[in-house]
Write a protein that holds these residues in place. Structure first.
Motif, PDB file in Angstrom:
ATOM      1  N   TYR A  10      -3.926   0.120  -2.720  1.00  0.00           N
ATOM      2  CA  TYR A  10      -3.507  -0.986  -2.481  1.00  0.00           C
ATOM      3  C   TYR A  10      -2.981  -2.101  -3.790  1.00  0.00           C
ATOM      4  O   TYR A  10      -3.934  -1.744  -4.703  1.00  0.00           O
ATOM      5  CB  TYR A  10      -4.425  -1.886  -1.515  1.00  0.00           C
ATOM      6  CG  TYR A  10      -4.531  -1.378  -0.222  1.00  0.00           C
ATOM      7  CD1 TYR A  10      -5.269  -0.329   0.320  1.00  0.00           C
ATOM      8  CD2 TYR A  10      -3.833  -2.149   0.568  1.00  0.00           C
ATOM      9  CE1 TYR A  10      -5.285   0.008   1.559  1.00  0.00           C
ATOM     10  CE2 TYR A  10      -3.894  -1.726   2.164  1.00  0.00           C
ATOM     11  CZ  TYR A  10      -4.578  -0.709   2.423  1.00  0.00           C
ATOM     12  OH  TYR A  10      -4.658  -0.328   3.688  1.00  0.00           O
ATOM     13  N   ARG A  64       0.907  -1.205  -0.026  1.00  0.00           N
ATOM     14  CA  ARG A  64      -0.022  -0.155   0.139  1.00  0.00           C
ATOM     15  C   ARG A  64       0.794   1.343   0.117  1.00  0.00           C
ATOM     16  O   ARG A  64       2.097   1.120   0.298  1.00  0.00           O
ATOM     17  CB  ARG A  64      -0.945   0.133   1.134  1.00  0.00           C
ATOM     18  CG  ARG A  64      -0.307   0.124   2.557  1.00  0.00           C
ATOM     19  CD  ARG A  64      -1.490   0.016   3.790  1.00  0.00           C
ATOM     20  NE  ARG A  64      -0.626   0.384   4.959  1.00  0.00           N
ATOM     21  CZ  ARG A  64      -1.490  -0.170   6.106  1.00  0.00           C
ATOM     22  NH1 ARG A  64      -2.554  -0.142   5.981  1.00  0.00           N
ATOM     23  NH2 ARG A  64      -0.613   0.094   7.263  1.00  0.00           N
ATOM     24  N   GLN A  65       0.354   2.409  -0.538  1.00  0.00           N
ATOM     25  CA  GLN A  65       0.976   3.655  -0.489  1.00  0.00           C
ATOM     26  C   GLN A  65       0.012   4.866  -0.344  1.00  0.00           C
ATOM     27  O   GLN A  65      -1.099   5.003  -1.170  1.00  0.00           O
ATOM     28  CB  GLN A  65       1.625   3.726  -1.920  1.00  0.00           C
ATOM     29  CG  GLN A  65       2.725   5.027  -1.919  1.00  0.00           C
ATOM     30  CD  GLN A  65       3.597   4.814  -3.005  1.00  0.00           C
ATOM     31  OE1 GLN A  65       3.386   4.192  -4.134  1.00  0.00           O
ATOM     32  NE2 GLN A  65       4.770   5.684  -2.925  1.00  0.00           N
ATOM     33  N   ALA A  66       0.340   5.559   0.597  1.00  0.00           N
ATOM     34  CA  ALA A  66      -0.564   6.830   0.714  1.00  0.00           C
ATOM     35  C   ALA A  66       0.264   8.056   0.023  1.00  0.00           C
ATOM     36  O   ALA A  66       1.421   7.880   0.146  1.00  0.00           O
ATOM     37  CB  ALA A  66      -0.766   6.833   2.150  1.00  0.00           C
ATOM     38  N   GLU A 112      -5.491   5.619   9.417  1.00  0.00           N
ATOM     39  CA  GLU A 112      -4.330   5.638   8.940  1.00  0.00           C
ATOM     40  C   GLU A 112      -4.049   4.487   7.763  1.00  0.00           C
ATOM     41  O   GLU A 112      -3.058   4.407   7.139  1.00  0.00           O
ATOM     42  CB  GLU A 112      -2.961   5.160   9.836  1.00  0.00           C
ATOM     43  CG  GLU A 112      -3.138   3.914  10.607  1.00  0.00           C
ATOM     44  CD  GLU A 112      -3.809   4.198  11.837  1.00  0.00           C
ATOM     45  OE1 GLU A 112      -4.846   5.087  12.124  1.00  0.00           O
ATOM     46  OE2 GLU A 112      -3.387   3.511  12.884  1.00  0.00           O
ATOM     47  N   ASP A 113      -5.265   3.522   7.699  1.00  0.00           N
ATOM     48  CA  ASP A 113      -5.016   2.668   6.673  1.00  0.00           C
ATOM     49  C   ASP A 113      -5.596   2.963   5.201  1.00  0.00           C
ATOM     50  O   ASP A 113      -5.392   2.258   4.170  1.00  0.00           O
ATOM     51  CB  ASP A 113      -6.136   1.619   7.002  1.00  0.00           C
ATOM     52  CG  ASP A 113      -5.917   0.409   7.916  1.00  0.00           C
ATOM     53  OD1 ASP A 113      -6.592   0.319   9.005  1.00  0.00           O
ATOM     54  OD2 ASP A 113      -4.490   0.334   8.256  1.00  0.00           O
ATOM     55  N   ARG A 144       6.013   3.481   0.065  1.00  0.00           N
ATOM     56  CA  ARG A 144       5.030   2.242  -0.295  1.00  0.00           C
ATOM     57  C   ARG A 144       5.405   1.201   1.020  1.00  0.00           C
ATOM     58  O   ARG A 144       6.677   1.235   1.269  1.00  0.00           O
ATOM     59  CB  ARG A 144       5.720   1.603  -1.512  1.00  0.00           C
ATOM     60  CG  ARG A 144       4.937   0.554  -1.710  1.00  0.00           C
ATOM     61  CD  ARG A 144       5.429  -0.176  -3.236  1.00  0.00           C
ATOM     62  NE  ARG A 144       6.558  -0.599  -3.371  1.00  0.00           N
ATOM     63  CZ  ARG A 144       7.566  -0.378  -4.406  1.00  0.00           C
ATOM     64  NH1 ARG A 144       6.813  -0.372  -5.523  1.00  0.00           N
ATOM     65  NH2 ARG A 144       8.751  -0.992  -4.105  1.00  0.00           N
ATOM     66  N   LYS A 168       3.875   9.289   0.775  1.00  0.00           N
ATOM     67  CA  LYS A 168       4.563   8.287   1.896  1.00  0.00           C
ATOM     68  C   LYS A 168       5.202   7.005   1.047  1.00  0.00           C
ATOM     69  O   LYS A 168       4.740   6.909  -0.098  1.00  0.00           O
ATOM     70  CB  LYS A 168       3.410   7.718   2.883  1.00  0.00           C
ATOM     71  CG  LYS A 168       2.985   8.738   3.836  1.00  0.00           C
ATOM     72  CD  LYS A 168       2.185   7.974   5.036  1.00  0.00           C
ATOM     73  CE  LYS A 168       1.572   9.137   5.998  1.00  0.00           C
ATOM     74  NZ  LYS A 168       0.829   8.379   6.910  1.00  0.00           N
ATOM     75  N   CYS A 223      -5.281   4.035   1.477  1.00  0.00           N
ATOM     76  CA  CYS A 223      -4.121   4.022   0.627  1.00  0.00           C
ATOM     77  C   CYS A 223      -4.592   3.357  -0.616  1.00  0.00           C
ATOM     78  O   CYS A 223      -5.826   2.940  -0.874  1.00  0.00           O
ATOM     79  CB  CYS A 223      -3.283   2.932   1.117  1.00  0.00           C
ATOM     80  SG  CYS A 223      -2.241   3.715   2.629  1.00  0.00           S
ATOM     81  N   GLN A 282      -8.146   1.937  -4.515  1.00  0.00           N
ATOM     82  CA  GLN A 282      -8.278   2.886  -3.344  1.00  0.00           C
ATOM     83  C   GLN A 282      -9.244   2.336  -2.272  1.00  0.00           C
ATOM     84  O   GLN A 282     -10.302   2.032  -2.642  1.00  0.00           O
ATOM     85  CB  GLN A 282      -8.707   4.073  -4.202  1.00  0.00           C
ATOM     86  CG  GLN A 282      -8.793   5.128  -3.036  1.00  0.00           C
ATOM     87  CD  GLN A 282      -7.489   5.822  -2.601  1.00  0.00           C
ATOM     88  OE1 GLN A 282      -6.813   6.027  -3.525  1.00  0.00           O
ATOM     89  NE2 GLN A 282      -7.320   6.037  -1.519  1.00  0.00           N
TER      90      GLN A 282
END
Length: 125
Positions: A94, A38-40, A89-90, A45, A43, A92, A120
């Motif tokens: 995916y 996952r990557q926000a 915070e989850d 990965r 931030k 992202c 998403q």
């Protein structure tokens, strides 16, 4: 042609659940691991979980242990990720790539290939 297509993302409330799917083709889940990363925005990965269906071996990041479960249905060539108790915070995008080499385990993104468009996940009340 090797393909991995993510689906199942969407909007969910904090504490809710969601199941992501990764449809695969043209390679064997017995021989290659499939991972969820996952990557926000802004931030790095992060490797979340991976599975080697041939052995049933799984890997999880500490941040999701006890909340996320990875599984594979070899008959459907699909890897799933059940996400419970979703936190703010989850959210992202995916992704579910495959390992570059056979019998390769772990959550190091450098060892994975065939990164798709992702799906998403948004957590909001």
């Amino acid at each position: 042609q090797v393909q991995l297509v993510e689906s199942g993302g969407g909007l969910v409330q904090p504490g809710g659940s969601l199941r992501l799917s990764c449809a695969t083709s043209e390679f064997s889940l017995d021989d290659y691991a499939v991972g969820w990363f996952r990557q926000a925005p802004g931030k790095e990965r992060e490797g979340v979980s991976s599975i080697m269906a041939g052995t049933g071996f799984t890997s999880y990041a500490d941040s999701v242990k006890g909340r996320f479960t990875i599984s594979a249905d070899k008959a459907k060539s699909t890897v799933y990720r059940q996400m419970n108790s979703l936190k703010p915070e989850d959210p992202c995008v995916y992704y579910c790539p495959k390992s570059a080499a056979e019998w390769q385990y772990g959550l190091d993104g450098r060892n994975f290939e065939y990164w798709g468009q992702g799906t998403q996940v948004t957590v909001s009340s």
